[in-house]
Design a protein around this motif. Structure first.
Motif, PDB file in Angstrom:
ATOM      1  N   ALA A   3       0.758  -1.241  -0.113  1.00 58.30           N
ATOM      2  CA  ALA A   3      -0.044  -0.021   0.129  1.00 58.30           C
ATOM      3  C   ALA A   3       0.814   1.315   0.062  1.00 58.30           C
ATOM      4  O   ALA A   3       0.640   2.269  -0.580  1.00 58.30           O
ATOM      5  CB  ALA A   3      -1.006   0.146   1.291  1.00 58.30           C
ATOM      6  N   SER A   4       2.012   1.129   0.849  1.00 55.00           N
ATOM      7  CA  SER A   4       2.887   2.554   0.796  1.00 55.00           C
ATOM      8  C   SER A   4       3.560   2.785  -0.466  1.00 55.00           C
ATOM      9  O   SER A   4       3.550   3.967  -0.994  1.00 55.00           O
ATOM     10  CB  SER A   4       3.859   2.384   1.674  1.00 55.00           C
ATOM     11  OG  SER A   4       4.645   0.942   1.589  1.00 55.00           O
ATOM     12  N   GLN A   9       3.521   5.837  -5.413  1.00 53.65           N
ATOM     13  CA  GLN A   9       3.442   5.986  -6.829  1.00 53.65           C
ATOM     14  C   GLN A   9       2.318   6.736  -7.622  1.00 53.65           C
ATOM     15  O   GLN A   9       2.527   7.635  -8.573  1.00 53.65           O
ATOM     16  CB  GLN A   9       3.144   4.463  -7.554  1.00 53.65           C
ATOM     17  CG  GLN A   9       2.875   4.426  -9.135  1.00 53.65           C
ATOM     18  CD  GLN A   9       2.666   3.107  -9.583  1.00 53.65           C
ATOM     19  OE1 GLN A   9       2.717   1.981  -8.831  1.00 53.65           O
ATOM     20  NE2 GLN A   9       2.266   2.875 -10.910  1.00 53.65           N
ATOM     21  N   GLU A  10       1.223   6.732  -6.887  1.00 57.85           N
ATOM     22  CA  GLU A  10       0.128   7.706  -7.339  1.00 57.85           C
ATOM     23  C   GLU A  10       0.326   9.113  -7.129  1.00 57.85           C
ATOM     24  O   GLU A  10       0.036  10.031  -7.530  1.00 57.85           O
ATOM     25  CB  GLU A  10      -1.195   7.153  -6.451  1.00 57.85           C
ATOM     26  CG  GLU A  10      -1.902   5.879  -6.775  1.00 57.85           C
ATOM     27  CD  GLU A  10      -1.998   5.608  -8.441  1.00 57.85           C
ATOM     28  OE1 GLU A  10      -2.594   6.883  -9.068  1.00 57.85           O
ATOM     29  OE2 GLU A  10      -1.752   4.748  -9.243  1.00 57.85           O
ATOM     30  N   LEU A  11       1.246   9.314  -5.764  1.00 58.82           N
ATOM     31  CA  LEU A  11       1.344  10.792  -5.431  1.00 58.82           C
ATOM     32  C   LEU A  11       2.493  11.223  -6.463  1.00 58.82           C
ATOM     33  O   LEU A  11       2.537  12.448  -6.890  1.00 58.82           O
ATOM     34  CB  LEU A  11       2.268  10.855  -4.141  1.00 58.82           C
ATOM     35  CG  LEU A  11       1.023  10.817  -3.009  1.00 58.82           C
ATOM     36  CD1 LEU A  11       2.059  10.614  -1.362  1.00 58.82           C
ATOM     37  CD2 LEU A  11       0.358  11.874  -2.707  1.00 58.82           C
ATOM     38  N   ASN A  12       3.341  10.435  -7.002  1.00 52.23           N
ATOM     39  CA  ASN A  12       4.344  10.472  -7.996  1.00 52.23           C
ATOM     40  C   ASN A  12       3.607  11.095  -9.248  1.00 52.23           C
ATOM     41  O   ASN A  12       3.831  12.086 -10.134  1.00 52.23           O
ATOM     42  CB  ASN A  12       5.132   9.544  -8.309  1.00 52.23           C
ATOM     43  CG  ASN A  12       6.254   9.830  -9.217  1.00 52.23           C
ATOM     44  OD1 ASN A  12       7.320  10.809  -8.920  1.00 52.23           O
ATOM     45  ND2 ASN A  12       6.360   9.443 -10.479  1.00 52.23           N
ATOM     46  N   LEU A  13       2.725  10.372  -9.573  1.00 56.80           N
ATOM     47  CA  LEU A  13       1.784  10.825 -10.815  1.00 56.80           C
ATOM     48  C   LEU A  13       1.081  11.784 -10.637  1.00 56.80           C
ATOM     49  O   LEU A  13       1.072  12.777 -11.618  1.00 56.80           O
ATOM     50  CB  LEU A  13       0.773   9.571 -11.127  1.00 56.80           C
ATOM     51  CG  LEU A  13       1.342   8.186 -11.712  1.00 56.80           C
ATOM     52  CD1 LEU A  13       0.178   7.316 -11.766  1.00 56.80           C
ATOM     53  CD2 LEU A  13       1.975   8.210 -12.759  1.00 56.80           C
ATOM     54  N   PRO A  27       7.647  18.210  -4.640  1.00 62.50           N
ATOM     55  CA  PRO A  27       8.770  17.666  -4.070  1.00 62.50           C
ATOM     56  C   PRO A  27      10.074  17.257  -4.515  1.00 62.50           C
ATOM     57  O   PRO A  27       9.712  16.805  -5.781  1.00 62.50           O
ATOM     58  CB  PRO A  27       8.186  16.194  -2.944  1.00 62.50           C
ATOM     59  CG  PRO A  27       6.863  16.827  -3.125  1.00 62.50           C
ATOM     60  CD  PRO A  27       6.386  17.555  -4.276  1.00 62.50           C
ATOM     61  N   ALA A  28      11.346  17.326  -4.356  1.00 63.23           N
ATOM     62  CA  ALA A  28      12.514  16.694  -5.054  1.00 63.23           C
ATOM     63  C   ALA A  28      12.605  15.326  -5.480  1.00 63.23           C
ATOM     64  O   ALA A  28      13.133  14.971  -6.305  1.00 63.23           O
ATOM     65  CB  ALA A  28      13.540  17.251  -3.991  1.00 63.23           C
ATOM     66  N   TRP A  29      11.851  14.634  -4.424  1.00 62.81           N
ATOM     67  CA  TRP A  29      11.832  13.184  -4.626  1.00 62.81           C
ATOM     68  C   TRP A  29      10.891  12.745  -5.908  1.00 62.81           C
ATOM     69  O   TRP A  29      11.032  11.504  -6.441  1.00 62.81           O
ATOM     70  CB  TRP A  29      11.500  12.323  -3.529  1.00 62.81           C
ATOM     71  CG  TRP A  29      10.060  12.652  -2.874  1.00 62.81           C
ATOM     72  CD1 TRP A  29       9.961  13.373  -2.006  1.00 62.81           C
ATOM     73  CD2 TRP A  29       8.886  12.269  -3.506  1.00 62.81           C
ATOM     74  NE1 TRP A  29       8.459  13.500  -1.545  1.00 62.81           N
ATOM     75  CE2 TRP A  29       7.792  12.745  -2.580  1.00 62.81           C
ATOM     76  CE3 TRP A  29       8.239  11.450  -4.460  1.00 62.81           C
ATOM     77  CZ2 TRP A  29       6.382  12.377  -2.930  1.00 62.81           C
ATOM     78  CZ3 TRP A  29       6.983  11.202  -4.748  1.00 62.81           C
ATOM     79  CH2 TRP A  29       6.053  11.662  -3.992  1.00 62.81           C
TER      80      TRP A  29
END
Length: 266
Positions: A3-4, A9-13, A27-29
């Motif tokens: 889940a994490s 992954q969804e936050l990255n998208l 964010p830089a990540w």
């Protein structure tokens, strides 16, 4: 997938979509790739949350200080700054392309030109003037809360309409041709469209039912007509036409709700 990991992954998208369509720092990540951009389409309407709330809050926050006309104008300036005038640029390029080109090749060549022509200037000025006048009218006939929710819905729903174009039409530039929209124009699945539609639910629940119905009808009509026009003229869509789609539907929502308010339908 844990889940994490899925959440990251969804936050990255989402942050891919936010950085692609706005100047909002991320964010830089955050990792960027063609794959991420192709899947971040599902978060287009969520970007509209940020721009819509920012624009609406500027209007209702500055009206007591500067008055409605200047507050609306400053809200439009902030919106253009927050998005880098990304959608306005696409609308102006479409005005130049469709106004000055005859064949699909000519239209695409003109739209790709970074210089702004007469059709683009006229179209952009008219569109901004209509948006300003419509928002000014709504600011005088709506309460601050209803005005905020209307702007919130307009920015979210208009960006969802662009998702529908990506889903239903073909991307028509050559694969070797550089384009910002190329990466987001690939492999859009029905699940992405359904998730994108979820983000429209929140602003839809905040607005009067009659106003929501008027906005939905306006968006459906404009989207269908614009899609048919693009298919007839180009055979598909480009990045510029997506920007134009967002602008046409945002203004269309303001105009349709203005008409409904003037006719005492709301």
């Amino acid at each position: 997938m844990k889940a994490s990991s899925r959440l990251k992954q969804e936050l990255n998208l989402f942050f891919n979509a936010l950085s692609f369509f706005s100047r909002v720092p991320v964010p830089a990540w955050v990792e960027y790739s063609a794959t991420s951009l192709s899947h971040c389409v599902r978060y287009f309407p969520l970007v509209g949350w940020f721009i819509g709330l920012l624009s609406g809050l500027v209007i209702i926050g500055l009206m007591p200080v500067f008055g409605a006309p200047l507050a609306v104008l400053l809200s439009m300036v902030i919106s253009c700054w927050a998005t880098g005038a990304f959608h306005e640029d696409g609308f102006a390029d479409c005005c130049d392309g469709f106004g000055g080109g005859y064949s699909p090749e000519q239209i695409l060549m003109i739209m790709k030109d970074s210089r702004l022509g007469t059709y683009g200037v006229l179209g952009l000025c008219c569109m901004l003037a209509i948006k300003f006048t419509a928002l000014l009218g709504l600011s005088q006939s709506f309460s601050a809360v209803n005005l905020l929710f209307t702007v919130f819905l307009a920015h979210t729903l208009s960006r969802f309409s662009a998702v529908l174009l990506v889903w239903r039409l073909n991307y028509i530039r050559e694969p070797s041709e550089p384009s910002k929209a190329k990466a987001v124009a690939q492999n859009l699945a029905i699940k992405d469209v359904l998730l994108a539609s979820v983000w429209v639910v929140v602003p839809a629940l905040m607005i009067q039912l009659n106003a929501l119905l008027v906005a939905l009808v306006s968006t459906i009509v404009i989207t269908i007509l614009w899609a048919r026009y693009l298919k007839l003229k180009l055979g598909g869509y480009t990045g510029d036409t997506l920007g134009a789609q967002q602008q046409l539907n945002e203004v269309g929502i303001y105009l349709s709700i203005t008409v409904a308010a003037n006719l005492a339908w709301l």
